[in-house]
Design a protein around this motif. Sequence first.
Motif, PDB file in Angstrom:
ATOM      1  N   GLY A  83      36.987  33.508   9.760  1.00  0.00           N
ATOM      2  CA  GLY A  83      36.043  34.254  10.570  1.00  0.00           C
ATOM      3  C   GLY A  83      36.269  34.126  12.061  1.00  0.00           C
ATOM      4  O   GLY A  83      35.546  34.737  12.854  1.00  0.00           O
ATOM      5  N   GLN A  84      37.291  33.334  12.475  1.00  0.00           N
ATOM      6  CA  GLN A  84      37.578  33.185  13.900  1.00  0.00           C
ATOM      7  C   GLN A  84      38.028  34.516  14.496  1.00  0.00           C
ATOM      8  O   GLN A  84      38.839  35.226  13.908  1.00  0.00           O
ATOM      9  CB  GLN A  84      38.680  32.145  14.104  1.00  0.00           C
ATOM     10  N   THR A  85      37.486  34.880  15.622  1.00  0.00           N
ATOM     11  CA  THR A  85      37.884  36.105  16.316  1.00  0.00           C
ATOM     12  C   THR A  85      38.375  35.746  17.708  1.00  0.00           C
ATOM     13  O   THR A  85      38.041  34.702  18.252  1.00  0.00           O
ATOM     14  CB  THR A  85      36.717  37.098  16.425  1.00  0.00           C
ATOM     15  N   PHE A  86      39.176  36.650  18.292  1.00  0.00           N
ATOM     16  CA  PHE A  86      39.734  36.435  19.619  1.00  0.00           C
ATOM     17  C   PHE A  86      39.443  37.660  20.491  1.00  0.00           C
ATOM     18  O   PHE A  86      39.431  38.793  19.997  1.00  0.00           O
ATOM     19  CB  PHE A  86      41.250  36.217  19.540  1.00  0.00           C
ATOM     20  N   PRO A  87      39.237  37.453  21.772  1.00  0.00           N
ATOM     21  CA  PRO A  87      39.008  38.598  22.666  1.00  0.00           C
ATOM     22  C   PRO A  87      40.197  39.545  22.646  1.00  0.00           C
ATOM     23  O   PRO A  87      41.344  39.122  22.677  1.00  0.00           O
ATOM     24  CB  PRO A  87      38.869  37.930  24.050  1.00  0.00           C
TER      25      PRO A  87
END
Length: 313
Positions: A83-87
Amino acid sequence: MPPTGTATTSQGYVSNPLDIEASLYNSSLSKAATYVWRWEAEPSGNDSSDTNATLNLLYGVTGDLVETGVSVANTGVITFASGQTFPGAGNGTVTSVATGAGLTGGPITKTGTISIPSAGVTNAMLANPSVTITAGSGLSGGGTVALGNTITLTNTAPSLGGTVTSVASGTGLTGGPITSSGTLSLNTTYTNGLYLQLAGGTLTGALSGTSAAFSGALSGSTGTFSGIMSAAGALLPDTGTATASKGFISNPFDLQASSYSSKSAAAVTQDFRWQAEPTGNDTSSPSGSLNLLFGSNGTAPRKRGSPLRARGW
């Protein structure tokens, strides 16, 4: 932070932990609670030929820590929690890309390719749609010409051309005489000392001259010498010109044999090397020795016995 034990065939051991703690008052518990972030090295592949470890991040309250899903491999690659997201990794706001003059492929609303069609770019679209040709010495004409067009340059004195009227084809060549234009080619019927046919053949005659050098290799399918190759002598020169601080050895003369090794199940090259080496450099009696070296299976040849001195064995 050493391991908590010494690994056996049945079990590996994690490291002692590095804990970073914070204390917060919990109104539900009516007391302070300690929240812990823990870095811990964990083994993988125990009792295998590919043992390894990862650096893992755990979180929880004292006595109840769980893996966060974040870990670092021994290559430095970081695995993030699910579920990790990055800009910038999400979808953009562009919904359609049209293709203007000189392009084709649009509109693209999801995926596609934009390209330049054949003859899609005209001179009118270019900032510089023409070039200027300047006639040099002995020529006339020139000027500005649009890209893709032609221009004529004229010889202002055609009568001043060369005086050659005929080119004949001598030994080993064919195609002449040429009086206007034509092509000279090798005469491939020759098989003597001049050259071999492209398709192969037998080299006859002699290799002669005051000196000869082979800078590359004599290559081909097979070469057979039925007689003796002789000359005034052979020279393996020194590898440099001596100075007061350094002498130079000769270029090597290698004699190689090939033997099959049952240990490595492969052919092994055996290399004997004759090499002249300087002695007594920067003395009143400089000299040299002839040394026999030996190397096997790709190792550099090295000395195996006494050298042959300049004045005797």
